[in-house]
Write an enzyme that holds these catalytic residues in place. Structure first.
Site, PDB file in Angstrom:
ATOM      1  N   HIS A  24      -6.871  -4.517  11.049  1.00 53.02           N
ATOM      2  CA  HIS A  24      -6.479  -4.649   8.507  1.00 53.02           C
ATOM      3  C   HIS A  24      -5.732  -4.997   8.560  1.00 53.02           C
ATOM      4  CE1 HIS A  24      -4.496  -0.426   9.058  1.00 53.02           C
ATOM      5  NE2 HIS A  24      -3.439  -1.429   9.537  1.00 53.02           N
TER       6      HIS A  24
ATOM      7  N   ASP B 121      -7.487  -1.845  13.915  1.00 49.93           N
ATOM      8  CA  ASP B 121      -8.761  -2.154  14.177  1.00 49.93           C
ATOM      9  C   ASP B 121      -8.729  -3.297  13.203  1.00 49.93           C
ATOM     10  OD1 ASP B 121      -7.576  -1.846  11.712  1.00 49.93           O
ATOM     11  OD2 ASP B 121      -8.474   0.126  10.941  1.00 49.93           O
TER      12      ASP B 121
ATOM     13  N   GLU C 110      -9.624  -1.846   5.586  1.00 53.77           N
ATOM     14  CA  GLU C 110     -10.351  -1.294   7.003  1.00 53.77           C
ATOM     15  C   GLU C 110     -11.445  -2.096   7.105  1.00 53.77           C
ATOM     16  OE1 GLU C 110      -8.252   0.563   8.340  1.00 53.77           O
ATOM     17  OE2 GLU C 110      -7.706   2.192   7.742  1.00 53.77           O
TER      18      GLU C 110
ATOM     19  N   ASP D 120       0.981  -0.780   0.201  1.00 55.80           N
ATOM     20  CA  ASP D 120       0.026  -0.144   0.480  1.00 55.80           C
ATOM     21  C   ASP D 120       0.543   1.465   0.083  1.00 55.80           C
ATOM     22  OD1 ASP D 120       1.048  -0.358   2.405  1.00 55.80           O
ATOM     23  OD2 ASP D 120      -0.962  -1.071   3.250  1.00 55.80           O
TER      24      ASP D 120
HETATM   25  P1  PGA Z   1       2.566  -1.458  12.596  1.00 57.53           P
HETATM   26  O1  PGA Z   1       1.280  -0.737  11.952  1.00 57.53           O
HETATM   27  O2  PGA Z   1       2.892  -2.102  12.649  1.00 57.53           O
HETATM   28  O3  PGA Z   1       3.340  -0.117  12.760  1.00 57.53           O
HETATM   29  O4  PGA Z   1       2.028  -0.862  14.329  1.00 57.53           O
HETATM   30  C1  PGA Z   1       1.077  -2.161  11.215  1.00 57.53           C
HETATM   31  C2  PGA Z   1      -0.457  -2.182  10.582  1.00 57.53           C
HETATM   32  O5  PGA Z   1      -1.259  -0.864  10.299  1.00 57.53           O
HETATM   33  O6  PGA Z   1      -0.460  -3.138   9.440  1.00 57.53           O
END
Ligand code: PGA
Length: 260
Positions: free
Chosen positions: A138, A136, A143, A67
Site C-alpha cells: 500500500h 502489502d 490497501e 492519512d
Molecule cells: P513503516 O510503514 O514505515 O512503519 O514500515 C510504511 C507504511 O505502511 O506506509
C-alpha cells in the site's frame, strides 16, 4: 521511475532529505506531502538537522499529510497528527496554520474528505509527496484493491496492515480498523513522488511495485504511471529486485545524462 539503492537506512534517509532540500531551495513556498511510519523518521531527522544548521527554512512551506486513523484525536500518542508534531513539526518552523493532517474525529467524513481535496488544490497542488510502502504494497492507507483513481476517503485497513501496526499499540484490538486517506489518484497528482523503503520486510512489496504489473492489488505500483517518481531503497529492501544492475548503471551515469 528512478530506483536508487543505498547501502543502509541512513544513506537512504540522507538522499531523500537532499531531494526535499533541493526542492525547498528552489521553491521556498513548496507544498510538501508528508508520510508517517517508521521509515521516514530518518528523513525527518535529517531535515531537522539541516534546519537547525540554518540550511533549511520551512517558514513558507505548506504541508499535507497522507492519512490518519479514524477515532484517534490529534493528541492521541498513536495518532498521525501527534506523530508529526513529535517527530517533525515541533522541531522546525512550519507555521501551525500551514500544517494539514486529515481529521480522525470529524463528524462528517465525506464533507471533510471533499474539503481536504479542495484545500490541496487551492494551495496549488502538492509539489513533492513523501511516501512509505506497506508490506502489502500500500501507499498511504490505499490497501489492496483500492482504485488507482481513488480520492481522499475512508478506508478499511487490511489484516496485514493491522498486524504490522499493532507494534505501536498496547493490544492488537486497539489498532483502529478505519483510516482517512488520500487516494491513489490524489497522490498521483503530486508533481514529484518520493518513496522510501527499508528492510527485508519490504523487499517483496518493492519488487512488485517497481517491476510487477500496475495493479490495484499493489497500490504502490501506481508510481509506474507517474512521470517523476523516485524510489530510494536500502540493500535489504532492494534484495528482490531483478534489474538492480540497470538501476545502478543509470544512477552512476546520471550527472552526464542528457536532461529531458
Ligand atoms: P513503516 O510503514 O514505515 O512503519 O514500515 C510504511 C507504511 O505502511 O506506509
Amino acid at each position: 521511475m528512478e530506483v536508487v539503492i543505498r547501502q543502509n537506512y541512513n544513506e537512504m534517509s540522507k538522499l531523500a532529505a537532499q531531494m526535499v532540500a533541493e526542492l525547498l531551495n528552489t521553491k521556498p513556498n513548496a507544498v510538501l506531502g508528508m508520510a508517517t511510519g517508521s521509515t521516514p523518521l530518518g528523513l525527518y531527522q535529517e531535515l531537522v538537522r539541516m534546519y537547525k544548521q540554518g540550511q533549511l527554512d520551512f517558514s513558507r512551506v505548506m504541508t499535507f499529510n497522507l492519512d490518519e486513523y479514524v477515532g484517534l484525536p490529534g493528541n492521541h500518542p498513536q495518532s498521525y497528527a501527534y506523530f508529526m508534531q513529535e517527530n517533525f513539526f515541533r522541531h522546525v518552523n512550519v507555521p501551525a496554520q500551514n500544517i494539514n493532517v486529515p481529521s480522525g474525529t470529524t463528524s462528517n467524513y465525506p464533507a471533510f474528505c471533499d474539503w481536504y481535496e479542495k484545500r490541496i488544490a487551492e494551495c496549488g497542488g502538492i509539489d513533492l509527496q513523501i511516501l512509505g510502502i506497506g508490506s502489502d504494497g500500500h501507499i498511504a492507507f490505499n490497501e489492496p484493491t483500492s482504485s488507482l483513481s481513488s480520492r481522499t476517503r475512508l478506508k478499511t485497513l487490511s489484516k496485514q496492515t493491522i498486524d504490522d501496526n499493532a507494534r505501536f499499540f498496547e493490544r492488537r484490538e486497539d489498532v483502529p480498523v478505519y483510516a482517512i486517506t488520500m487516494g491513489v489518484g490524489t497522490i498521483l497528482e503530486a508533481r514529484q513522488l518520493l518513496l522510501v523503503a527499508s528492510g527485508k520486510s519490504k523487499a517483496s512489496a518493492i519488487a512488485q511495485a517497481v517491476e510487477g504489473p500496475v495493479t490495484s492489488m499493489v497500490t504502490a505500483s501506481a508510481l509506474q504511471l507517474h512521470r517523476d517518481a523516485t524510489v530510494i531503497v536500502d540493500e535489504d529492501a532492494a534484495s528482490e529486485l531483478t534489474m538492480r544492475e540497470y538501476y545502478e548503471f543509470i544512477y552512476a551515469a546520471k550527472p552526464a545524462a542528457p536532461r529531458a
